[in-house]
Design a protein around this motif. Sequence first.
Motif, PDB file in Angstrom:
ATOM      1  N   UNK A 134     -49.174   3.752  41.676  1.00 29.30           N
ATOM      2  CA  UNK A 134     -50.075   4.365  42.654  1.00 29.30           C
ATOM      3  C   UNK A 134     -51.479   4.565  42.095  1.00 29.30           C
ATOM      4  N   UNK A 135     -51.625   4.533  40.778  1.00 28.65           N
ATOM      5  CA  UNK A 135     -52.955   4.641  40.183  1.00 28.65           C
ATOM      6  C   UNK A 135     -53.721   3.322  40.292  1.00 28.65           C
ATOM      7  N   UNK A 136     -52.979   2.223  40.414  1.00 27.96           N
ATOM      8  CA  UNK A 136     -53.614   0.912  40.584  1.00 27.96           C
ATOM      9  C   UNK A 136     -53.902   0.649  42.057  1.00 27.96           C
ATOM     10  N   UNK A 137     -52.932   0.945  42.928  1.00 27.44           N
ATOM     11  CA  UNK A 137     -53.104   0.803  44.372  1.00 27.44           C
ATOM     12  C   UNK A 137     -52.424   2.000  45.048  1.00 27.44           C
ATOM     13  N   UNK A 138     -53.184   2.932  45.585  1.00 31.89           N
ATOM     14  CA  UNK A 138     -52.583   4.104  46.221  1.00 31.89           C
ATOM     15  C   UNK A 138     -51.732   3.727  47.436  1.00 31.89           C
ATOM     16  N   UNK A 188     -54.175  -6.512  32.568  1.00 34.82           N
ATOM     17  CA  UNK A 188     -55.524  -5.964  32.557  1.00 34.82           C
ATOM     18  C   UNK A 188     -55.551  -4.607  33.254  1.00 34.82           C
ATOM     19  N   UNK A 189     -54.741  -4.490  34.301  1.00 32.43           N
ATOM     20  CA  UNK A 189     -54.735  -3.261  35.101  1.00 32.43           C
ATOM     21  C   UNK A 189     -53.928  -2.141  34.465  1.00 32.43           C
ATOM     22  N   UNK A 190     -52.873  -2.484  33.709  1.00 33.52           N
ATOM     23  CA  UNK A 190     -51.985  -1.432  33.215  1.00 33.52           C
ATOM     24  C   UNK A 190     -51.203  -1.854  31.981  1.00 33.52           C
ATOM     25  N   UNK A 238     -59.881  -0.737  36.550  1.00 32.74           N
ATOM     26  CA  UNK A 238     -60.425   0.047  35.443  1.00 32.74           C
ATOM     27  C   UNK A 238     -60.548   1.516  35.843  1.00 32.74           C
ATOM     28  N   UNK A 239     -60.301   2.430  34.889  1.00 29.92           N
ATOM     29  CA  UNK A 239     -59.784   2.184  33.541  1.00 29.92           C
ATOM     30  C   UNK A 239     -58.335   1.728  33.592  1.00 29.92           C
ATOM     31  N   UNK A 266     -48.279  -2.558  46.207  1.00 28.57           N
ATOM     32  CA  UNK A 266     -48.333  -3.393  45.007  1.00 28.57           C
ATOM     33  C   UNK A 266     -46.975  -3.440  44.295  1.00 28.57           C
ATOM     34  N   UNK A 267     -46.045  -2.612  44.704  1.00 26.77           N
ATOM     35  CA  UNK A 267     -44.738  -2.544  44.039  1.00 26.77           C
ATOM     36  C   UNK A 267     -44.074  -3.905  43.857  1.00 26.77           C
ATOM     37  N   UNK A 268     -44.056  -4.790  44.878  1.00 29.96           N
ATOM     38  CA  UNK A 268     -43.371  -6.073  44.667  1.00 29.96           C
ATOM     39  C   UNK A 268     -43.915  -6.872  43.492  1.00 29.96           C
ATOM     40  N   UNK A 269     -45.213  -6.798  43.263  1.00 30.45           N
ATOM     41  CA  UNK A 269     -45.807  -7.563  42.166  1.00 30.45           C
ATOM     42  C   UNK A 269     -45.484  -6.928  40.820  1.00 30.45           C
TER      43      UNK A 269
END
Length: 247
Positions: A165-169, A29-31, A178-179, A57-60
Amino acid sequence: MGDAATRPAREKTFGWRLLAALVIPWLLLAARYRIRDGEKLPASGAFVLAPNHYTNLDPVTTGYIVWKLGRVPRFLAKASVFRVPIVGPILKATGQIPVQRQGGGTQSLAAAGRLVEDGLAVIVYPEGTLTREPDLWPMRGKSGAVRMALEYDVPLIPMAHWGVQQIMPRYSKKVSLFPRKSVEAIIGDPVDLTPWRGRPITHELLVEATEAVMVEITRLLEQLRGETAPLERWDPSAHGQTETGRF
């Protein structure tokens, strides 16, 4: 080691598949994820995967990439990451290995070694923590990934990714769904550790071999970003920054 021919099928147990069913829809959903040269990730047997690291968020997301390529991800990750919302509970539930800030390197290496002996994949961030480099290029590496690959005589696979980094800086704990974003990853050829295999593992040897790994990761990231990294690798200690990663 375990039976490499059957290991991947046994890696994806019911528990792992259930977790994947819960987590992956949110990631999708995120990417959108694009993986280059995914065939370079070993389909069976033990290996150490060494990615770049610039967001909590990298590990996920890296775990999802490894899962999509047919393997089950197991990490050595900084202990503080286990306290990050969403990320931390997932790491704990899947038996990942925390690296303690003080004196945990030896125990973490031994725990990861048991995974290697079972023919499993182990993911180690060679930077030890989120990069301090201002533009998110890989900084000076630590020796954990190289030491494990040398001590257990397994391939060390470099990887780079970009877009998380666009999902979690960096340094943030907030997720932006979103988006929808785009995340790209690229798998490299195994790092040639021949010059360092069969030699006494000294500090100087580990520094040399680790830099060879960082060169490969940086080269892969340059391909993803279409940019050239700075000629001089960022050294946090030279800029008055504290390094918390110990492995």
